[in-house]
Design a protein around this motif. Structure first.
Motif, PDB file in Angstrom:
ATOM      1  N   ASP A  18       0.885  -1.177  -0.272  1.00 19.57           N
ATOM      2  CA  ASP A  18       0.250   0.076   0.054  1.00 19.57           C
ATOM      3  C   ASP A  18       0.738   1.333  -0.101  1.00 19.57           C
ATOM      4  O   ASP A  18       0.311   2.058  -0.767  1.00 19.57           O
ATOM      5  CB  ASP A  18      -0.902   0.015   1.292  1.00 19.57           C
ATOM      6  CG  ASP A  18      -2.045  -1.213   1.137  1.00 19.57           C
ATOM      7  OD1 ASP A  18      -2.360  -1.539   0.020  1.00 19.57           O
ATOM      8  OD2 ASP A  18      -2.299  -1.606   2.147  1.00 19.57           O
ATOM      9  N   LEU A  19       1.928   1.444   0.809  1.00 12.99           N
ATOM     10  CA  LEU A  19       2.974   2.210   0.785  1.00 12.99           C
ATOM     11  C   LEU A  19       3.713   2.525  -0.610  1.00 12.99           C
ATOM     12  O   LEU A  19       3.668   3.705  -1.198  1.00 12.99           O
ATOM     13  CB  LEU A  19       3.850   2.082   2.046  1.00 12.99           C
ATOM     14  CG  LEU A  19       4.994   3.152   1.920  1.00 12.99           C
ATOM     15  CD1 LEU A  19       4.577   4.445   2.343  1.00 12.99           C
ATOM     16  CD2 LEU A  19       5.985   2.870   3.403  1.00 12.99           C
ATOM     17  N   HIS A  20       3.979   1.349  -1.018  1.00 13.13           N
ATOM     18  CA  HIS A  20       4.601   1.431  -2.332  1.00 13.13           C
ATOM     19  C   HIS A  20       3.919   1.917  -3.512  1.00 13.13           C
ATOM     20  O   HIS A  20       4.367   2.500  -4.329  1.00 13.13           O
ATOM     21  CB  HIS A  20       5.450   0.014  -2.463  1.00 13.13           C
ATOM     22  CG  HIS A  20       6.541  -0.295  -1.664  1.00 13.13           C
ATOM     23  ND1 HIS A  20       7.256  -1.716  -2.076  1.00 13.13           N
ATOM     24  CD2 HIS A  20       6.955   0.191  -0.420  1.00 13.13           C
ATOM     25  CE1 HIS A  20       8.073  -1.501  -0.774  1.00 13.13           C
ATOM     26  NE2 HIS A  20       7.893  -0.625  -0.375  1.00 13.13           N
ATOM     27  N   ASP A  21       2.796   1.547  -3.255  1.00 11.36           N
ATOM     28  CA  ASP A  21       1.721   2.137  -4.354  1.00 11.36           C
ATOM     29  C   ASP A  21       1.775   3.871  -4.507  1.00 11.36           C
ATOM     30  O   ASP A  21       1.397   4.329  -5.350  1.00 11.36           O
ATOM     31  CB  ASP A  21       0.445   1.516  -4.258  1.00 11.36           C
ATOM     32  CG  ASP A  21       0.140   0.105  -4.741  1.00 11.36           C
ATOM     33  OD1 ASP A  21       0.716  -0.320  -5.421  1.00 11.36           O
ATOM     34  OD2 ASP A  21      -0.949  -0.447  -4.210  1.00 11.36           O
ATOM     35  N   LEU A  22       1.844   4.286  -3.228  1.00 12.93           N
ATOM     36  CA  LEU A  22       1.864   5.609  -3.188  1.00 12.93           C
ATOM     37  C   LEU A  22       2.896   6.136  -3.586  1.00 12.93           C
ATOM     38  O   LEU A  22       3.170   7.337  -4.408  1.00 12.93           O
ATOM     39  CB  LEU A  22       2.095   6.182  -1.615  1.00 12.93           C
ATOM     40  CG  LEU A  22       0.672   5.959  -0.774  1.00 12.93           C
ATOM     41  CD1 LEU A  22       0.869   6.578   0.683  1.00 12.93           C
ATOM     42  CD2 LEU A  22      -0.511   6.662  -1.545  1.00 12.93           C
ATOM     43  N   VAL A  23       4.167   5.564  -3.469  1.00  9.89           N
ATOM     44  CA  VAL A  23       5.417   6.052  -4.179  1.00  9.89           C
ATOM     45  C   VAL A  23       5.431   5.937  -5.678  1.00  9.89           C
ATOM     46  O   VAL A  23       5.636   6.667  -6.424  1.00  9.89           O
ATOM     47  CB  VAL A  23       6.693   5.066  -3.873  1.00  9.89           C
ATOM     48  CG1 VAL A  23       7.967   5.444  -4.653  1.00  9.89           C
ATOM     49  CG2 VAL A  23       7.073   5.558  -2.336  1.00  9.89           C
ATOM     50  N   ARG A  24       4.883   4.823  -6.256  1.00 10.46           N
ATOM     51  CA  ARG A  24       4.556   4.454  -7.660  1.00 10.46           C
ATOM     52  C   ARG A  24       3.479   5.574  -8.235  1.00 10.46           C
ATOM     53  O   ARG A  24       3.977   6.245  -9.495  1.00 10.46           O
ATOM     54  CB  ARG A  24       3.979   3.174  -8.099  1.00 10.46           C
ATOM     55  CG  ARG A  24       4.974   2.084  -7.442  1.00 10.46           C
ATOM     56  CD  ARG A  24       4.102   0.679  -7.731  1.00 10.46           C
ATOM     57  NE  ARG A  24       4.883  -0.257  -7.384  1.00 10.46           N
ATOM     58  CZ  ARG A  24       4.700  -1.297  -6.502  1.00 10.46           C
ATOM     59  NH1 ARG A  24       3.610  -0.814  -5.705  1.00 10.46           N
ATOM     60  NH2 ARG A  24       5.410  -2.257  -6.008  1.00 10.46           N
ATOM     61  N   SER A  25       2.476   5.975  -7.592  1.00 12.93           N
ATOM     62  CA  SER A  25       1.603   7.025  -7.994  1.00 12.93           C
ATOM     63  C   SER A  25       2.247   8.512  -7.879  1.00 12.93           C
ATOM     64  O   SER A  25       1.965   9.112  -8.899  1.00 12.93           O
ATOM     65  CB  SER A  25       0.407   7.017  -6.988  1.00 12.93           C
ATOM     66  OG  SER A  25       0.689   7.615  -5.682  1.00 12.93           O
ATOM     67  N   ILE A  26       3.232   8.609  -6.894  1.00 16.80           N
ATOM     68  CA  ILE A  26       4.052  10.006  -7.078  1.00 16.80           C
ATOM     69  C   ILE A  26       4.816   9.905  -8.391  1.00 16.80           C
ATOM     70  O   ILE A  26       4.893  11.016  -8.989  1.00 16.80           O
ATOM     71  CB  ILE A  26       4.848  10.193  -5.904  1.00 16.80           C
ATOM     72  CG1 ILE A  26       3.882  10.428  -4.767  1.00 16.80           C
ATOM     73  CG2 ILE A  26       5.853  11.502  -6.151  1.00 16.80           C
ATOM     74  CD1 ILE A  26       4.544  10.533  -3.336  1.00 16.80           C
ATOM     75  N   ARG A  27       5.509   8.709  -8.649  1.00 12.82           N
ATOM     76  CA  ARG A  27       6.426   8.721  -9.831  1.00 12.82           C
ATOM     77  C   ARG A  27       5.503   8.803 -11.021  1.00 12.82           C
ATOM     78  O   ARG A  27       6.067   9.414 -12.098  1.00 12.82           O
ATOM     79  CB  ARG A  27       7.067   7.570  -9.670  1.00 12.82           C
ATOM     80  CG  ARG A  27       8.179   7.141  -8.471  1.00 12.82           C
ATOM     81  CD  ARG A  27       9.102   8.061  -8.980  1.00 12.82           C
ATOM     82  NE  ARG A  27      10.501   8.093  -8.058  1.00 12.82           N
ATOM     83  CZ  ARG A  27      11.472   8.747  -8.054  1.00 12.82           C
ATOM     84  NH1 ARG A  27      11.698   9.746  -8.839  1.00 12.82           N
ATOM     85  NH2 ARG A  27      12.588   8.369  -7.246  1.00 12.82           N
ATOM     86  N   ALA A  28       4.392   8.564 -11.090  1.00 11.98           N
ATOM     87  CA  ALA A  28       3.572   8.316 -12.127  1.00 11.98           C
ATOM     88  C   ALA A  28       2.837   9.558 -12.494  1.00 11.98           C
ATOM     89  O   ALA A  28       2.009   9.671 -13.407  1.00 11.98           O
ATOM     90  CB  ALA A  28       2.855   7.284 -12.446  1.00 11.98           C
ATOM     91  N   CYS A  29       2.626  10.643 -11.399  1.00 11.99           N
ATOM     92  CA  CYS A  29       1.945  11.875 -11.582  1.00 11.99           C
ATOM     93  C   CYS A  29       2.229  12.590 -12.812  1.00 11.99           C
ATOM     94  O   CYS A  29       3.280  12.584 -13.333  1.00 11.99           O
ATOM     95  CB  CYS A  29       2.277  12.755 -10.328  1.00 11.99           C
ATOM     96  SG  CYS A  29       1.285  14.283 -10.388  1.00 11.99           S
ATOM     97  N   PRO A  30       1.299  13.045 -13.700  1.00 13.74           N
ATOM     98  CA  PRO A  30       1.416  13.723 -14.847  1.00 13.74           C
ATOM     99  C   PRO A  30       2.015  14.933 -14.801  1.00 13.74           C
ATOM    100  O   PRO A  30       2.223  15.488 -15.817  1.00 13.74           O
ATOM    101  CB  PRO A  30       0.052  13.607 -15.317  1.00 13.74           C
ATOM    102  CG  PRO A  30      -1.041  13.771 -14.130  1.00 13.74           C
ATOM    103  CD  PRO A  30      -0.211  12.796 -13.204  1.00 13.74           C
ATOM    104  N   VAL A  31       2.067  15.570 -13.469  1.00 12.83           N
ATOM    105  CA  VAL A  31       2.722  16.893 -13.186  1.00 12.83           C
ATOM    106  C   VAL A  31       3.956  16.750 -12.204  1.00 12.83           C
ATOM    107  O   VAL A  31       3.688  15.837 -11.580  1.00 12.83           O
ATOM    108  CB  VAL A  31       1.871  17.811 -12.833  1.00 12.83           C
ATOM    109  CG1 VAL A  31       0.486  18.042 -13.858  1.00 12.83           C
ATOM    110  CG2 VAL A  31       1.067  17.703 -11.423  1.00 12.83           C
ATOM    111  N   PRO A  32       4.643  17.820 -12.240  1.00 10.90           N
ATOM    112  CA  PRO A  32       6.003  17.726 -11.156  1.00 10.90           C
ATOM    113  C   PRO A  32       5.345  17.636  -9.722  1.00 10.90           C
ATOM    114  O   PRO A  32       4.258  18.322  -9.388  1.00 10.90           O
ATOM    115  CB  PRO A  32       6.496  19.090 -11.409  1.00 10.90           C
ATOM    116  CG  PRO A  32       6.339  19.239 -12.927  1.00 10.90           C
ATOM    117  CD  PRO A  32       4.985  18.829 -13.228  1.00 10.90           C
ATOM    118  N   VAL A  33       5.806  16.948  -9.154  1.00 11.61           N
ATOM    119  CA  VAL A  33       5.440  17.115  -7.294  1.00 11.61           C
ATOM    120  C   VAL A  33       6.681  17.556  -6.759  1.00 11.61           C
ATOM    121  O   VAL A  33       7.993  17.003  -7.049  1.00 11.61           O
ATOM    122  CB  VAL A  33       5.212  15.414  -6.915  1.00 11.61           C
ATOM    123  CG1 VAL A  33       4.717  15.540  -5.408  1.00 11.61           C
ATOM    124  CG2 VAL A  33       4.375  14.893  -7.872  1.00 11.61           C
TER     125      VAL A  33
END
Length: 256
Positions: free
Chosen positions: A83-98
């Motif tokens: 579940d935590l790793h999915d958050l990291v993946r979602s940040i990496r896949a974000c369409p805009v800069p984080v």
């Protein structure tokens, strides 16, 4: 409320509000990060900022939660970590800069979340700590991968094996932090970065994020092909037409 999303029109701010536990991970923070990454698909959103209230970015996992997990089967613990790793993946896949705006410090999985972001602003007093070993635990949430990308191996080993904090300035000197600012000013500087990003070409920025991320994991030959395909597509798009015209006409581009 231990986490919330603030919608500022062209950007989203994820506030970690778990001040009683120095910003330790919470179910609400998981939900807010996941929701913000989904909301960032809206074309009006140009950046996402991850920050905190209470003067400390994130202390990592809640040790009381980890104690409770000792009673779980190992397979169930893997699911919780995923579940935590999915958050990291979602940040990496974000369409805009984080952007991570770090006050106080980032420790354990909090450090992992900060390093998953594209840009990091930190106050001069902030500390970055791979704190897992202090609790007899090992890094997760992509921390070892992020450190291997960003800093020399001896320092990564020192951080992970000994749990010693690294001051923001040292991280900046190594190129792992983009900007150091006075204490209490991280959010102000992060907003200025978001302003600059908002004036740029949203689609091109998203493609650039993907290219840079992929470059660490593929061969040079594969990356050359990826850049070729991305550039061939970009050159035919409206953003390129506007950007080139603005350059030739010596005026600021308008990507809105």
């Amino acid at each position: 409320m231990t986490a919330r999303i603030e919608d500022k029109g062209d950007r989203l701010i994820i506030w970690n509000g778990n001040t009683a536990k120095r910003g330790a991970l919470s179910p609400e923070l998981y939900e807010c990060i996941a929701a913000a990454m989904e909301q960032a698909k809206d074309p009006r959103i140009r950046a996402v900022i991850l920050t905190s209230e209470g003067g400390f970015f994130c202390a990592g996992g809640d040790l009381n939660v980890l104690i409770a997990r000792r009673k779980m089967a190992e397979a169930d613990r893997r699911d919780r970590i995923d579940d935590l790793h999915d958050l990291v993946r979602s940040i990496r896949a974000c369409p805009v800069p984080v952007i991570a705006a770090v006050e106080g410090g980032a420790a354990g999985a909090g450090l992992s979340l900060a390093l998953a972001c594209d840009l990091i602003v930190a106050s001069e007093t902030a500390k970055f700590t791979a704190a897992y070993v202090k609790a007899g635990l090992v890094p997760d949430a992509g921390l070892t991968a992020a450190l291997a990308r960003m800093i020399p191996r001896p320092l990564a080993m020192e951080m992970c094996l000994m749990g010693r904090p690294v001051m923001a300035q040292r991280f900046a000197d190594l190129g792992a932090v983009n900007l150091i600012c006075p204490e209490g000013q991280a959010m102000t500087e992060a907003m200025a970065l978001a302003d600059a990003l908002a004036a740029g070409p949203r689609t091109a920025q998203g493609v650039i994020r993907g290219l840079v991320d992929a470059a660490y994991d593929v061969t040079e030959a594969a990356q050359l092909d990826a850049e070729r395909d991305a550039m061939a597509h970009a050159a035919g798009q409206a953003e390129a037409a506007e950007g080139i015209a603005a350059f030739l006409e010596k005026r600021p581009p308008n990507y809105r």
